[in-house]
Design a protein around this motif. Structure first.
Motif, PDB file in Angstrom:
ATOM      1  N   GLU A  50      92.066 -17.180  30.656  1.00  8.07           N
ATOM      2  CA  GLU A  50      93.248 -18.016  30.426  1.00  8.07           C
ATOM      3  C   GLU A  50      93.106 -18.680  29.068  1.00  8.07           C
ATOM      4  O   GLU A  50      92.007 -19.104  28.707  1.00  8.07           O
ATOM      5  CB  GLU A  50      93.327 -19.127  31.482  1.00  8.07           C
ATOM      6  N   GLY A  51      94.194 -18.772  28.363  1.00  7.48           N
ATOM      7  CA  GLY A  51      94.187 -19.515  27.099  1.00  7.48           C
ATOM      8  C   GLY A  51      93.527 -18.771  25.962  1.00  7.48           C
ATOM      9  O   GLY A  51      93.134 -19.382  24.968  1.00  7.48           O
ATOM     10  N   GLY A  52      93.426 -17.446  26.082  1.00  8.30           N
ATOM     11  CA  GLY A  52      92.807 -16.663  25.007  1.00  8.30           C
ATOM     12  C   GLY A  52      93.786 -16.344  23.878  1.00  8.30           C
ATOM     13  O   GLY A  52      93.372 -15.848  22.830  1.00  8.30           O
ATOM     14  N   GLY A  53      95.048 -16.638  24.122  1.00  2.00           N
ATOM     15  CA  GLY A  53      96.068 -16.388  23.089  1.00  2.00           C
ATOM     16  C   GLY A  53      96.217 -14.904  22.804  1.00  2.00           C
ATOM     17  O   GLY A  53      95.751 -14.055  23.561  1.00  2.00           O
ATOM     18  N   GLU A  54      96.843 -14.636  21.655  1.00  2.00           N
ATOM     19  CA  GLU A  54      97.098 -13.226  21.303  1.00  2.00           C
ATOM     20  C   GLU A  54      95.810 -12.501  20.940  1.00  2.00           C
ATOM     21  O   GLU A  54      95.689 -11.295  21.132  1.00  2.00           O
ATOM     22  CB  GLU A  54      98.058 -13.151  20.123  1.00  2.00           C
ATOM     23  N   ALA A  55      94.849 -13.235  20.410  1.00  2.00           N
ATOM     24  CA  ALA A  55      93.610 -12.590  19.953  1.00  2.00           C
ATOM     25  C   ALA A  55      92.756 -12.115  21.125  1.00  2.00           C
ATOM     26  O   ALA A  55      92.112 -11.068  21.050  1.00  2.00           O
ATOM     27  CB  ALA A  55      92.813 -13.560  19.089  1.00  2.00           C
ATOM     28  N   PHE A  56      92.743 -12.895  22.199  1.00  2.00           N
ATOM     29  CA  PHE A  56      91.826 -12.601  23.300  1.00  2.00           C
ATOM     30  C   PHE A  56      92.547 -12.627  24.644  1.00  2.00           C
ATOM     31  O   PHE A  56      92.271 -13.491  25.487  1.00  2.00           O
ATOM     32  CB  PHE A  56      90.669 -13.610  23.294  1.00  2.00           C
ATOM     33  N   PRO A  57      93.463 -11.688  24.873  1.00  2.00           N
ATOM     34  CA  PRO A  57      94.238 -11.740  26.106  1.00  2.00           C
ATOM     35  C   PRO A  57      93.455 -11.306  27.345  1.00  2.00           C
ATOM     36  O   PRO A  57      93.801 -11.684  28.458  1.00  2.00           O
ATOM     37  CB  PRO A  57      95.389 -10.757  25.830  1.00  2.00           C
ATOM     38  N   THR A  58      92.417 -10.518  27.145  1.00  2.00           N
ATOM     39  CA  THR A  58      91.673  -9.961  28.282  1.00  2.00           C
ATOM     40  C   THR A  58      90.183 -10.226  28.088  1.00  2.00           C
ATOM     41  O   THR A  58      89.727 -10.516  26.977  1.00  2.00           O
ATOM     42  CB  THR A  58      91.840  -8.433  28.348  1.00  2.00           C
ATOM     43  N   VAL A  59      89.430 -10.077  29.188  1.00  2.00           N
ATOM     44  CA  VAL A  59      87.978 -10.243  29.066  1.00  2.00           C
ATOM     45  C   VAL A  59      87.428  -9.192  28.102  1.00  2.00           C
ATOM     46  O   VAL A  59      86.573  -9.488  27.260  1.00  2.00           O
ATOM     47  CB  VAL A  59      87.282 -10.129  30.437  1.00  2.00           C
ATOM     48  N   ALA A  60      87.932  -7.971  28.206  1.00  2.00           N
ATOM     49  CA  ALA A  60      87.407  -6.897  27.346  1.00  2.00           C
ATOM     50  C   ALA A  60      87.562  -7.251  25.870  1.00  2.00           C
ATOM     51  O   ALA A  60      86.664  -6.971  25.067  1.00  2.00           O
ATOM     52  CB  ALA A  60      88.112  -5.581  27.664  1.00  2.00           C
TER      53      ALA A  60
END
Ligand SMILES: Nc1ncnc2c1ncn2[C@@H]1O[C@H](COP(=O)(O)OP(=O)(O)OP(=O)(O)O)[C@@H](O)[C@H]1O
Length: 200
Positions: free
Chosen positions: A62-72
């Motif tokens: 959650e809250g990763g924004g566009e750069a980090f949308p997923t764990v991967a």
């Protein structure tokens, strides 16, 4: 940013290894996973990293924004195997990972200096000692910026000084708002980390 695992289940060869595991880590948070051999620590890390499908539940950022949308996209995974080509030099290996992972952080030479391997970047990875290989793999965490570090026995094979140096790197990563999930048999020197005991 928040890393959340809900009701996670893991299977290996059709057998349930664990079920109903849950945790939530905010930025600056660490989780230390312990348990006897075969308890499922590596399996859990691989499920969290998305390298194995979950047998149940889910993992999300959650809250990763566009750069980090997923764990991967948000995570570095440091497994037992170092994921380096033995015939390529240490620099070539790290240069590959820096380009492949994106979001460049430290340069290859600086990353090698940071793990105490300055000056040996020209050697084939396959020439390095076990502990040096581990240190070169730790340098992989430094050449590109990923907020979540998933670490499987990260200090296995490290000498005392390298262990302490790595503890400092993890603490720095947490201070910078990173998240760490580490499976380990050895104390990692992270005060205030949450604990997850598997297999009892
Ligand atoms: N590819 C596979 N196929 C079938 N079973 C597997 C496979 N990989 C692991 N297992 C089994 O899954 C279980 C959990 O293994 P895992 O490697 O996750 O344990 P661990 O807690 O990390 O152990 P260790 O402390 O020895 O590293 C073990 O019983 C193992 O034999």
């Amino acid at each position: 940013m928040r890393l959340i695992a809900e009701n996670l289940g893991g299977e290996r060869g059709g057998e349930t290894v664990f079920s109903n595991i849950g945790f939530a880590l905010d930025k600056g948070g660490a989780l230390i996973v312990t348990g006897p051999n075969g308890a499922g620590k590596s399996t859990l890390l691989r499920v969290v990293a998305g390298l194995l499908p979950a047998a149940g539940g889910k993992v999300l950022v959650e809250g990763g924004g566009e750069a980090f949308p997923t764990v991967a996209s948000a995570a570095h995974y440091l497994g037992h195997l170092n994921a380096m080509k033995p015939a390529l030099s240490v620099e070539e290996n790290l240069g590959f990972w820096r380009a492949f992972q994106g979001d460049p952080a430290l340069g290859v030479e600086d990353a090698l200096e940071t793990v105490g391997l300055g000056g040996i970047g020209h050697l084939p990875f396959g020439y390095l000692s076990t502990g040096q290989r581990r240190r070169a793999s730790i340098a992989k965490l430094l050449v590109s910026r990923r907020p979540i570090w998933l670490l499987d026995e990260p200090t296995a094979g490290l000498d005392k000084a390298s262990e302490e140096r790595f503890a400092g790197l993890m603490r720095g990563h947490l201070r910078d708002g990173g998240i760490v999930v580490a499976a380990t048999h050895l104390p990692l020197g992270l005060d205030g980390a949450k604990a997850l005991r598997m297999g009892d």
